[in-house]
Design a protein around this motif. Structure first.
Motif, PDB file in Angstrom:
ATOM      1  N   GLY A  27      34.842  32.469  51.328  1.00  0.00           N
ATOM      2  CA  GLY A  27      34.115  32.947  52.496  1.00  0.00           C
ATOM      3  C   GLY A  27      33.696  34.395  52.381  1.00  0.00           C
ATOM      4  N   LEU A  28      34.487  35.174  51.653  1.00  0.00           N
ATOM      5  CA  LEU A  28      34.215  36.602  51.454  1.00  0.00           C
ATOM      6  C   LEU A  28      34.215  36.894  49.954  1.00  0.00           C
ATOM      7  N   PRO A  29      33.164  36.515  49.246  1.00  0.00           N
ATOM      8  CA  PRO A  29      33.159  36.652  47.786  1.00  0.00           C
ATOM      9  C   PRO A  29      33.243  38.107  47.329  1.00  0.00           C
ATOM     10  N   VAL A  30      34.007  38.322  46.262  1.00  0.00           N
ATOM     11  CA  VAL A  30      34.064  39.648  45.626  1.00  0.00           C
ATOM     12  C   VAL A  30      32.706  39.911  44.977  1.00  0.00           C
ATOM     13  N   THR A  31      32.100  41.047  45.259  1.00  0.00           N
ATOM     14  CA  THR A  31      30.729  41.322  44.814  1.00  0.00           C
ATOM     15  C   THR A  31      30.652  41.720  43.347  1.00  0.00           C
ATOM     16  N   HIS A  32      31.666  42.429  42.835  1.00  0.00           N
ATOM     17  CA  HIS A  32      31.643  42.845  41.429  1.00  0.00           C
ATOM     18  C   HIS A  32      33.054  43.238  40.999  1.00  0.00           C
ATOM     19  N   VAL A  33      33.237  43.283  39.694  1.00  0.00           N
ATOM     20  CA  VAL A  33      34.525  43.702  39.156  1.00  0.00           C
ATOM     21  C   VAL A  33      34.660  45.216  39.357  1.00  0.00           C
ATOM     22  N   PRO A  34      35.722  45.678  39.998  1.00  0.00           N
ATOM     23  CA  PRO A  34      35.848  47.109  40.277  1.00  0.00           C
ATOM     24  C   PRO A  34      36.164  47.915  39.015  1.00  0.00           C
TER      25      PRO A  34
ATOM     26  N   LEU B 264      43.937  50.441  46.605  1.00  0.00           N
ATOM     27  CA  LEU B 264      43.165  49.282  46.169  1.00  0.00           C
ATOM     28  C   LEU B 264      42.127  48.854  47.203  1.00  0.00           C
ATOM     29  N   GLN B 265      42.429  49.002  48.495  1.00  0.00           N
ATOM     30  CA  GLN B 265      41.474  48.563  49.506  1.00  0.00           C
ATOM     31  C   GLN B 265      40.177  49.363  49.471  1.00  0.00           C
ATOM     32  N   THR B 266      40.204  50.534  48.819  1.00  0.00           N
ATOM     33  CA  THR B 266      38.969  51.321  48.691  1.00  0.00           C
ATOM     34  C   THR B 266      38.207  50.970  47.421  1.00  0.00           C
ATOM     35  N   VAL B 267      38.800  50.114  46.597  1.00  0.00           N
ATOM     36  CA  VAL B 267      38.193  49.800  45.302  1.00  0.00           C
ATOM     37  C   VAL B 267      37.511  48.430  45.318  1.00  0.00           C
TER      38      VAL B 267
END
Length: 571
Positions: A368-375, A385-388
């Protein structure tokens, strides 16, 4: 000499045991012969229950292997009788039997998964049959496919929508620029109907208990009919409603953040005025917009002042629903009730406006909330981590879904939805109203003293209790018990007796085995309504368009027979 004494004692014990076995065997043969003679000699009646002697047999010791064999044969006979009996299903508000086509759809997908694996099997339906399920659900409630999410149950749908809504309201409040003083003085209010389901009430109260300084919960009073009192709700929205022990407080309508309504409660046949409630909330929202909505923001992309969440798990499939006329922001449904789909299926509706406002599930997952890119690998440099990690919600209501799902169940739900659409929900609704009206009248004329909760049902659900003595004249259906002293026949005992295979008139001059599937509604399942009306646990019969008049006649006749049986046992 000691050994001699012991040998004598052993002989005495053996003789005693042998004598006891002989006595028991004789008693058994006499009792069994007596029981069989009673069954054979008893004249046939229209309603003669097949009573098994398994309990009596199991309570006696087994003096021989042949006796054990007889017991096993009796148990097998009882199982056979139960299997041979025709089941009259009258628990459609619990889990309605689905059609052969739904079963075939479910089984075919499982067989495909067995052959090629779950992922490959899902890919064969991606973009075709699965997409059609969203379309069918949307068509049924007059929504758009992108406003539909498929979930495991109505409760899962409700909890996800509720959590998403209250978190969105909190975010709006934090961004609204209110002073700290105002934040302390104004608690956000959740209004609930008194027929709210226990699962929803638990989630609501958990949230309020976890945020005691920011949130509180109030109920909208009900009329004597059990429905939401629209006049009281109007007073709440106008700032004229007083509450508290001595009515010393006035409810500020600006504090109302969320209204939760159950369209049809699980414990009665009432239908709450969901459309009228939605119209009142929509009118309030059009005239009042919270400070958090900036002047540059479009009214279609700002969160409404009051959100409206409708639990329609008992109404979807048995009556027409139109989310445009309901004006609700969220709606939940289950597959297993009046849609006649499989268990473990359901769907939710999330209005496009709330999608545009960024309402998201809390918590969600990477579907539902896909990760947009590898940090970047930078979190070891004192960056939380929540900022990354970056993620974005899906643009549709699928943001409310999780990755893992029962594809076979979803496809079978789609088949059930299509069957409702093909039959026509208007036709289903009219047939249900005819059947439940006949049920109500037949119960009143057949079952001594029956008391239907909230009077004549307005939907396919009829809940009732049966006092141990006929109520005094002048006491009607809508008159609830004046005290807690009145005794009712145990609904669980009645339900169990109804489930036993029973020989009844088949309507063609013969007899046939029948058993009945109904439900018991615990008073705790609707805690507010039960508290207001001092309700006991209730029997519930729920009909569908597939229910026949003959089936209603049979269950009412059997209920009357059971009441007489219980009265005889009691006396």
């Amino acid at each position: 000499q000691t050994h001699h004494v012991l040998d004598v004692l052993k002989m005495v014990v053996r003789a005693s045991l042998a004598f006891e076995l002989i006595i028991l065997s004789c008693c058994w043969n006499i009792s069994n012969s007596f029981f069989l003679s009673k069954v054979v000699d008893k004249p046939p009646t229209e309603y003669s229950t097949f009573r098994s002697s398994t309990t009596m047999q199991a309570s006696l010791p087994s003096p021989s292997s042949s006796l054990v064999k007889n017991v096993h044969n009796e148990e097998e006979d009882e199982d056979h009788i139960r299997e041979e009996a025709t089941v009259i299903h009258l628990n459609h508000a619990g889990a309605s039997p689905f059609s052969d086509a739904v079963l075939q759809c479910y089984a075919q997908q499982l067989q495909l998964e067995q052959r090629v694996g779950g992922y490959d099997a899902q890919e064969q339906h991606q973009g075709t049959a699965l997409d059609q399920v969203y379309h069918s659900a949307a068509t049924l409630i007059h929504a758009h496919s992108n406003e539909i999410a498929l979930v495991e149950s109505a409760t899962v749908a409700w909890v996800r929508l509720f959590s998403a809504m209250v978190h969105a309201i909190d975010r709006r409040r934090g961004a609204g620029g209110q002073s700290a003083v105002n934040k302390i003085q104004k608690k956000k209010v959740i209004l609930v109907s008194e027929g709210e389901y226990a699962a929803s009430m638990v989630a609501i109260c958990q949230w309020a208990q976890a945020h005691p300084h920011e949130w509180t919960v109030l109920s909208i009073p009900s009329k004597s009919t059990g429905q939401v009192d629209l006049q009281c709700l109007q007073q709440m929205l106008q700032g004229d409603y007083r509450h508290g022990v001595d009515k010393e407080r006035t409810l500020d309508p600006n504090s109302i953040a969320l209204v939760c309504i159950t369209h049809i409660p699980t414990n009665s046949g009432i239908v709450n005025p969901a459309e009228e409630i939605g119209e009142m909330i929509a009118e309030y929202n059009s005239n009042n917009q919270h400070e958090s909505s900036s002047s540059s923001s479009s009214s279609n992309t700002s969160l409404p002042s009051i959100l409206y969440l409708l639990d329609s798990c008992q109404s979807v499939g048995q009556r027409p629903l139109d989310v445009q006329q309901l004006h609700c922001h969220g709606l939940v449904a289950t597959g297993r009730k009046f849609l006649r789909g499989p268990r473990g299926t359901g769907f939710l509706y999330l209005a496009q406006r709330l999608l545009d406002c960024g309402v998201t599930p809390v918590p969600g997952d990477h579907f539902g909330l896909p990760v947009t890119h590898v940090p970047e690998h930078c979190w070891n440099n004192a960056r939380p981590l929540q900022t990354v990690l970056s993620y974005q919600p899906q643009t549709s209501a699928k943001r409310m879904e999780f990755w893992e799902s029962n594809v076979a169940g979803r496809l079978a739900l789609g088949q059930a939805l299509n069957e409702v659409l093909e039959t026509g929900v208007d036709q289903i609704h009219q047939t249900i109203l005819q059947r439940v009206s006949y049920l109500y009248e037949t119960l009143q004329s057949t079952v001594p003293g029956v008391r239907v909760h909230h009077g004549k049902p307005a939907c396919g659900i009829c809940t009732f209790s049966i006092p141990r003595s006929k109520p005094m004249s002048g006491k009607g259906d809508n008159d609830e018990d004046d005290g807690d002293n009145e005794e009712f026949w145990d609904p669980y005992r009645i339900k169990q007796l109804l489930s036993e295979a029973t020989a009844m008139n088949d309507g063609q001059g013969g007899t046939k085995l029948f058993r009945f599937a109904i439900s018991v509604v615990p008073a705790t399942s609707t805690p507010l309504d039960s508290a207001r009306n001092s309700l006991p646990n209730l029997l519930r019969i729920s009909v569908h368009s597939t229910t026949t008049v003959r089936e209603i006649d049979l269950v009412c006749q059997r209920l009357a027979d059971i009441v007489l049986q219980l009265q005889e046992e009691f006396e």
